[in-house]
Structure formats: C-alpha cells, structure tokens
Design an enzyme around this catalytic site. Structure first.
Site, PDB file in Angstrom:
ATOM      1  N   MET A  46      23.981   9.354   2.712  1.00  0.00           N
ATOM      2  CA  MET A  46      23.637  10.529   3.482  1.00  0.00           C
ATOM      3  C   MET A  46      24.155  10.492   4.970  1.00  0.00           C
ATOM      4  SD  MET A  46      23.580  13.956   2.878  1.00  0.00           S
ATOM      5  CE  MET A  46      22.519  14.650   1.500  1.00  0.00           C
ATOM      6  N   LYS A  77     -17.202  -1.605   5.905  1.00  0.00           N
ATOM      7  CA  LYS A  77     -17.575  -2.672   4.869  1.00  0.00           C
ATOM      8  C   LYS A  77     -19.216  -2.511   4.722  1.00  0.00           C
ATOM      9  CE  LYS A  77     -16.892  -7.725   3.783  1.00  0.00           C
ATOM     10  NZ  LYS A  77     -16.137  -8.914   4.386  1.00  0.00           N
ATOM     11  N   GLU A  79       0.876  -1.205   0.135  1.00  0.00           N
ATOM     12  CA  GLU A  79       0.097   0.009   0.100  1.00  0.00           C
ATOM     13  C   GLU A  79       0.959   1.386  -0.112  1.00  0.00           C
ATOM     14  OE1 GLU A  79      -0.667  -2.549   1.987  1.00  0.00           O
ATOM     15  OE2 GLU A  79      -2.694  -3.191   1.536  1.00  0.00           O
ATOM     16  N   PHE A 126     -10.887  -8.496  13.768  1.00  0.00           N
ATOM     17  CA  PHE A 126      -9.845  -8.650  12.722  1.00  0.00           C
ATOM     18  C   PHE A 126      -9.748  -7.819  11.683  1.00  0.00           C
ATOM     19  CE2 PHE A 126      -8.386 -10.910   8.730  1.00  0.00           C
ATOM     20  CZ  PHE A 126      -7.049 -11.364   9.292  1.00  0.00           C
ATOM     21  N   GLN A 127      -8.480  -7.274  11.816  1.00  0.00           N
ATOM     22  CA  GLN A 127      -7.814  -6.285  10.828  1.00  0.00           C
ATOM     23  C   GLN A 127      -8.647  -4.776  11.155  1.00  0.00           C
ATOM     24  OE1 GLN A 127      -7.815  -7.536   6.556  1.00  0.00           O
ATOM     25  NE2 GLN A 127      -5.783  -8.553   6.983  1.00  0.00           N
TER      26      GLN A 127
END
Lengths: 576, 167
Positions: free
Chosen positions: A473, A165, A53, A115-116
């Site tokens: 760097m 959802k 993502e 969940f999630q």
C-alpha cells in the site's frame, strides 16, 4: 460482600473472570506475574501461551470479535506490558472488549525504577475505557468486576488492570465485588434517547435512501432486523470496513464497502442519495474524507450508542442515541413497506455499469482472483482474518461475507501484524468454522512468531500469504502520489516462507503461475491441519477504486484496463 | 473565542487528573486554566476548566469528559449565573519616585500588599479573572517581576442554581 475463607488476590481475580464465563486467556508469564500464574496452574481457565505479548492481545481481540465475549490478554510488568500497548490501542479504535492484565512490581517498589518497572497505568490511560492500578487485595474482586462490566457495556472497548506482585499474593476475605464505585452510566444499558417518529418519517419520506452500516451494527447484533427493514422498504445498504458482514454480502440490496477503497457503485449511491442513515458508524476519514462533500444532498441521520459520536466529524439532522439493534427494532413497524423502488433499480444499474474489476493475464496470479476463488470455494461462509494493506482491501472487496462476526480486521488503527494472532483467536472462538487469513509479506513478518503458538496448540488456520516483495500500500501511494519514488517500501530480502512454515512443521506451498491456483486452493482447504499458501503476485497490482486522501467522492479513480489480458469482474450477486 | 467554564466533579482517585488533562492533550482542546481542589465530600474533587473553544467543541468536550469513568458530573458555569474567582500573586517593580502611585493603584483594586522592599512590592489579589487581567495590564507599565495565578474556580449562585445543571 461475602466474608469467606482467605484467598490470594490472584485467585480472586481468576475466580471473578470465571464467574463472567471467561474460558480462555492469552499471555506470557514473567517475574512480576509469578504469583498470578501460580494460581492459574490449577485453574479451569484455559491459558494459551503466545510467543510475544502483542500476539496475546490481538488474539484476545479477535476472539472477542467473533464470539461477542470478553477477550483476555496477560503480560508481565515493563516490556510485557508495553508489548500489549499496540493491541490495546487497536481494540480501542475498533471498540472491542478486551481485558488486559499486567504484572507490576511490588507496591513498595513502584516509582523506584525497579527491574522491569514501567508506568503501565499511565501508559494505558488514553487507550482504555477503564484502567486501574491495584494496591490492595481487598479491591481485586471489585475492580475486576468493574473492568469487565465497563468493557462489555455501552460502546465496548478495552480495559486494563495493573496487578502488583504483592497484591497478587496478598490475602483477602473480600472475594466478591461488593458495591461497585463506577457511575451507573458506564455499566448499565445505554438509554434510548431521540425522536423515533422523526427517524421513521425521514426514512419513509426519502426517495433515494441509503443505510450506512458500521461496526456498531455488528456489535449490537442488528443484522436480522436490519435485513428485515432494508427488504421491507427496499433500501440499499453500504458498509464500512468494520460493518462488513452485518448485511449479507451477496444480497441484491448490498453495495459493499464505501469510502476510500469502496466499490464505485457504493460511492455513487452515497453521492446520489437523498437520505443516509448511519447505523453504528462514525463518519471517519476513510469514509467521509471531505466532510463537506460527504452525501451532500442527503438528509443525514445517525444511530449510535456513543453520544460523543453525534456531530463529531459530520453534522447530522437526526441523532438517536441507543443500541443499533434496539433502535431498529423500535422503528421497524413504523417503516412503510415499499414494493418496488426506482432508486433500488438505479443502484442496481450503477452496480452493473461499474463493477469491481481487474485484469487476468496468463503470466501473473492476481490476488483478487485468488480471494474470489476462495470465496466461491468456501461459499462466503469462512471467518476471514486479515492483516493491513492492499490484501486487506482486496479481501474486503472480493470476499463478500455472508454472516456477521466472521470478519476480523484491524480497521481504525490499521495494525500490521494483527492478522496471524487474530486468526488464531478467531479459530479458538469459532472452532467449527474455517478460518482464512489473508496476509502480505510485510504484515506477516510483524508477528510471524505466532506460527509457534498455532503449531503448539494445533490451531488449524489457513494462511494465504500474498508476496509482492513490497509494503504494497505504501508502494501504491508512492507510485500514485509521490512521483513513483519507491522510498524504502521494497523488501529486498524475504525469507523462504515455505521453509519457515516447514521449520514450524506447518504444511506449506508457494505458487507464482495462474494455472497453479486451483490445486493450491485444494491444498489449502483440504489439508486437515494448519496450512500456509504463499502466492507470489506482481508488485504493480493496485487497489481500485480509490478516492485519494482528503478528496471528494467525485475524485474517485476506478480501475482502468491497459495492456494484455482480459478484464474480470466477479459476479457476487447471483444469489438474489 | 468566548471562554467557557466547566466545573467537573470527579472521584478523588490517583490518576484522575491525568485522565482529564490527557483527554485535552490527545483531542487537541485548548485549556486556558485548570484548577483542582477538594469539595464538601472528601471522596470528590472538583476540576474547574476554562476553555476557549466554539460551542460545538465545548459540547464535544462535555461528552468526552462524561466517558471518563471517574467523572461524576459536569456543570457548565459559563455566563452570569455563577461566581468566578481567582487569586493572583504579583510582584511589581517600584522605585522611590513611583512607589506612592503604585500603592494608590493597589488600593483602588482592593489588593493586599504582602511584602515590600525598596525595589519591589508583592501583592495578593482575590477577584474575578477579568479584574485580575485588568490589574496585570495596569501594572505592566511599572514593570512586573513575576506572576502566579491559581486559575478560575466557580460556583453557581444559589439563587440561580435551577437550570445550571447540565450533566
């Protein structure tokens, strides 16, 4: 509000995106997004499946930078959403309009540690202009409309909608936004506030004026009027990292980037000027590290669309609130023509006396030289994407851009791993332009998986991977400021990058000798496909000039030649 | 550092308090007190902020607050043109020998006794924040068991409302 046939919340959101001309979204489906992706299945909205993502949101960010349109990134609930966070913060720091859409567990499960499940709304509060948790399908059209309008208005920036959802699959007859509930100041053009006569007078009375140009000049499309005024009044221009491209890089009045790794002559000009006008720049710590020292002899003026930037770090004498292009157009006729200006000659002398420089040797490839040659071969017209680190600063110095919206770099947040997905987003946004990514071995491995997205979709970006086996760097600062104790900055194992590219069926080659450079650039630019060029460079090569963090401009350290080889300075100003 | 009082009218959304308090956390502004409550409009709440910051920082705070989508307007109620009130509940330790003195002092402050035992007196005081602080300082000598303060709420005097609206 139209009362039409019932639609799902997901369909209403997709329709609202399409009504705003959104053509592409980047994302990954997941459990909490199944209803949304089900409606996306038959939609005309193009969806590009990324591999992580973070890649989606950086690609959307870059797409927005090169097109000026909204970027859209999608991730599922929980980890999908948290993976977007870095990219949303990145877009916030550089004021890029990105809409992040996240799946969320069903409303009845919110707060149960389902969940999630993650509190995505809470997580995005400090890094968005606007965020919302949808609770009812009836609100989808309005909130999507509000989010897009807020993202694209005023000082642009990211917005986030958390989409449970059951709200995606729920039905509604409210398929158009209706009356918006956000205050008008967030969605209407920012009014021009300030004394334009005072600003024009200050410009006209200055003997040694400088325009200090930032990302706001790019975002507002101020380039043309900026060029006209600078030429009319013979005013030198310095750019911030995000401002690069707003003014033609090879113009005789352009002094390149200022600040920590700016050109010596840009920084000398800032020290000597008696008037400085910030055009969409924010006096940040990489530019005005020591706020009291910055342009201390100058009258300071500031044009910015965000009034909260006025006097935030550096106090200014004149502030005008407004869109940079609009303000400049308003004062254009009041700025007096100056045929020749002693000051313009002075800065040309400073430039001739203190050019960018590095040492060419017969044994090592110098990254600055490779960038310089790619700049010449692409006539400064490519879209240049970068990761973060030494290569980013070298690209900013040695690839003077001809055009605005051709520069895709993570400036404010400094996000390593931005480069590869950003290059993909830029290429989708400007498919007819050559897109060159300059990256480093540290940054590249932070989102290397997006090679899969590039291959699957034949997004033909050209990758130049500078490999010095270090987080370069960090190594530079450790060498210069931490007694050369190279604590954990060395990457003791790197993969064979050409073999990795090969596994993704991406043509690749690696070089380590100066005499290989031209043929390698031929390979890179002539391959009608994605191409990766790994360039092995010496670990000791450093970025100069450099103003150490927190120090005044007088502390600037310029490049000093020692040892073998010959000093090379590119002539970037031959066109004018 | 002088205290500034900002009355921030916000849309009564879930999450609005997180937006406002989060702004203070991430930009490092100091809040002395924050109180939230409903207004005459059920869709609007008012957050009263008391901050101890220099005037230029207070200006920054106002500008940053205005960037929040749910903020409707901000009124600076610092100074004499506004009423400021706070409620405090204070439980004070007492004993037989000093109880009379304590009750006399409570009377002086026009505070109300809510509950009383052999060893404690619980008092309610509605007053200006300064008067409440003074009350607490006076009773510190007797021993204070616990304190709960609401934080300041404020409205401009109707007779001085012109000029008060800054947002």
């Amino acid at each position: 509000m139209s009362i039409g046939p019932e639609k799902t919340g997901a369909q209403v959101m997709i329709d609202t995106l399409l009504s705003h001309g959104v053509e592409v979204a980047w994302g990954i489906p997941g459990g909490a997004l199944l209803p949304f992706y089900d409606d996306l299945y038959n939609s005309s909205l193009r969806h590009i499946l990324v591999r992580h993502e973070q890649g989606a949101v950086h690609a959307a960010d870059a797409y927005a930078r090169v097109t000026g349109k909204l970027g859209v990134a999608i991730g599922t609930s929980g980890p999908g959403a948290t993976n977007l966070i870095t990219g949303i913060a990145n877009a916030k720091m550089d004021s890029i309009p990105v809409l992040a859409i996240t799946g969320q567990v069903a409303t009845a499960s919110i707060g149960t540690d389902a969940f999630q499940e993650a509190d995505t709304y809470g997580l995005t509060i400090p890094i968005t202009k606007y965020n919302a948790l949808l609770k009812n399908p009836d609100d989808v059209a309005r909130i999507t409309e509000e989010a897009i309008r807020v993202a694209m208005s005023g000082r642009q920036g990211p917005v986030h909608i958390d989409f449970p959802k059951d709200v995606q699959s729920g039905l509604t007859r409210k398929t158009t936004p209706g009356e918006l509930k956000v205050p008008a100041r967030h969605i209407e053009p920012v009014p021009l506030v300030g004394d334009l006569d005072q600003l024009a007078d200050a410009i006209n009375h200055a003997h040694r004026p400088v325009f200090y140009v930032g990302g706001g000049a790019v975002m507002s499309g101020a380039s043309e009027v900026l060029l006209r005024i600078a030429e009319k009044a013979q005013i030198p221009v310095v750019s911030t990292l995000t401002g690069l491209g707003a003014f033609p890089g090879t113009h005789n009045l352009h002094l390149g980037m200022l600040g920590m790794h700016g050109t010596a002559y840009a920084n000398y000009a800032v020290q000597e000027c008696d008037f400085i006008l910030s055009i969409g720049a924010r006096f940040d710590d990489r530019v005005a590290s020591d706020t009291k020292d910055f342009a201390s002899h100058a009258v300071k003026a500031h044009i910015d669309i965000d009034p909260a930037e006025a006097n935030k770090r550096v106090a200014v004498d004149i502030y005008v609130q407004g869109d940079a292009r609009v303000v400049l157009e308003q004062i254009e006729n009041s700025v007096l023509r100056v045929e020749t200006r002693e000051w313009a000659k002075r800065v040309a002398e400073l430039r001739d006396a203190n050019p960018l420089k590095f040492t060419l040797t017969g044994s090592d490839i110098k990254p600055q030289y490779v960038i310089h040659r790619i700049w010449e071969r692409t006539r400064g017209e490519a879209v240049v994407a970068t990761d973060v680190g030494q290569h980013q600063m070298w690209a900013a110095q040695y690839y003077p851009l001809k055009n605005p919206r051709h520069w895709v770099t993570s400036a404010g947040l400094g996000t390593m791993g931005f480069g590869l997905p950003a290059a993909l987003g830029a290429k989708i946004g400007k498919p007819d332009s050559e897109v060159i990514l300059f990256s480093g071995d540290g940054s590249f491995q932070m989102n290397i998986q997006e090679l899969g997205t590039a291959r699957e979709n034949n997004i033909k970006v050209k990758i130049v991977l500078f490999n010095n086996g270090f987080l370069g760097m960090v190594r530079q600062w450790q060498e210069m400021f931490h007694g050369n104790r190279l604590s954990h900055s060395q990457i003791h194992f790197n993969p064979d990058f050409t073999a990795i590219a090969g596994a993704y069926q991406i043509p690749a080659m690696a070089i380590s000798k100066p005499e290989e450079v031209e043929a390698a650039i031929d390979f890179l630019l002539n391959t009608d496909d994605i191409a990766l060029l790994e360039v092995r460079i010496p670990a000791e090569e450093k970025v100069f000039p450099m103003i150490p963090s927190g120090k005044a401009y007088t502390s600037m350290m310029d490049y000093e030649h020692s040892g073998d080889g010959s000093v090379f300075s590119p002539n970037q100003f031959k066109e004018n | 550092m002088t205290q500034s009082v900002l009355s921030v009218r916000v849309r009564n959304n879930a999450g609005v308090l997180s937006h406002v308090s989060g702004l203070f956390t991430r930009r490092g502004y100091n809040i002395d007190s924050l109180s939230v409550g409903v207004t005459e409009n059920p869709e609007v709440s008012v957050i009263t902020l008391v901050v101890s910051e220099a005037p230029e920082i207070v200006l920054q705070i106002e500008k940053q607050l205005k960037k929040l989508v749910d903020v409707l307007d901000i009124i600076d109620l610092t100074g004499e043109h506004s009423v400021k009130r706070e409620v405090a509940l204070v439980t004070i330790y007492v004993n037989k020998s000093n109880r009379h003195e304590v009750l006399t002092l409570i009377d002086v402050y026009e505070a109300h006794v809510i509950d009383i035992t052999d060893s404690e007196v619980m008092v309610e005081l509605l007053a200006t924040p300064r008067r409440i602080s003074s009350f607490i300082a006076v009773f510190a000598d007797f021993g204070i068991k616990e304190i709960a303060r609401t934080g300041t709420i404020s409205l401009a005097y109707p007779s001085s409302r012109k000029g008060a609206d800054k947002a």
